[in-house]
Design a protein around this motif. Structure first.
Motif, short mmCIF file in Angstrom:
data_model
loop_
_atom_site.label_atom_id
_atom_site.label_comp_id
_atom_site.label_asym_id
_atom_site.label_seq_id
_atom_site.Cartn_x
_atom_site.Cartn_y
_atom_site.Cartn_z
N ALA A 129 0.90 -1.44 0.14
CA ALA A 129 -0.28 -0.01 0.28
C ALA A 129 0.65 1.36 0.00
O ALA A 129 0.90 2.37 -1.15
N ILE B 249 -0.89 10.03 0.23
CA ILE B 249 -2.21 8.98 0.86
C ILE B 249 -2.72 9.70 1.62
O ILE B 249 -2.53 10.62 2.91
N LEU C 166 -6.14 4.71 4.88
CA LEU C 166 -6.05 3.62 4.03
C LEU C 166 -7.17 2.42 4.88
O LEU C 166 -6.84 2.75 5.59
N VAL D 43 -6.64 2.03 -0.76
CA VAL D 43 -5.21 3.04 -0.05
C VAL D 43 -6.07 3.97 -1.77
O VAL D 43 -6.71 4.30 -2.37
#
Length: 127
Positions: free
Chosen positions: A74, A91, A94, A114
């Motif tokens: 990820a 990011i 998640l 993600v």
């Protein structure tokens, strides 16, 4: 008594039809506090990892190792995007879940999503 309860039930059902015909608001979560990161697009990737269970080893430790592999995959999603089409990547969310499947093939499955805020390269910068 039976007839009046049937009439009352029908009346309630008919009263509910106008409410059911109204448009339902979009209730999808927005992970940036209601704001999109300016100058970026949202990219979402789903990752799935399947690892066979090794007999004789602690199952909990094997699940942790599979989760660690998932998080490494990820975390590498921004690296892939930066190599191909983005000048920046962050990011923003998640999610993950781990399942232990027992049966003819014992395995651990870790899957998740993600979400990233990505600033795309100019067309002249793309490889």
């Amino acid at each position: 008594m039976k007839a009046s309860s049937r009439v009352l039930t029908c009346a309630f059902a008919l009263a509910a039809f106008p409410a059911l015909s109204q448009e339902v608001p979009n209730r999808l979560p927005n992970f940036n506090g209601g704001q999109r990161v300016p100058g970026t697009v949202n990219v979402q990737t789903t990752v799935s990892l399947s690892v066979p269970v090794e007999a004789g080893k602690e199952t909990g430790e094997q699940i942790k190792a599979a989760q660690k592999g998932f998080y490494l995959m990820a975390g590498g999603q921004c690296d892939l995007i930066l190599q191909t089409l983005a000048e920046s990547c962050q990011i923003t969310n998640l999610t993950s879940s781990a399942d232990l499947n027992r049966g003819s093939r014992n395995d651990i499955i870790v899957r998740g999503t993600v979400s990233m805020a990505v600033k795309l390269k100019d067309s002249a910068q793309k490889p």
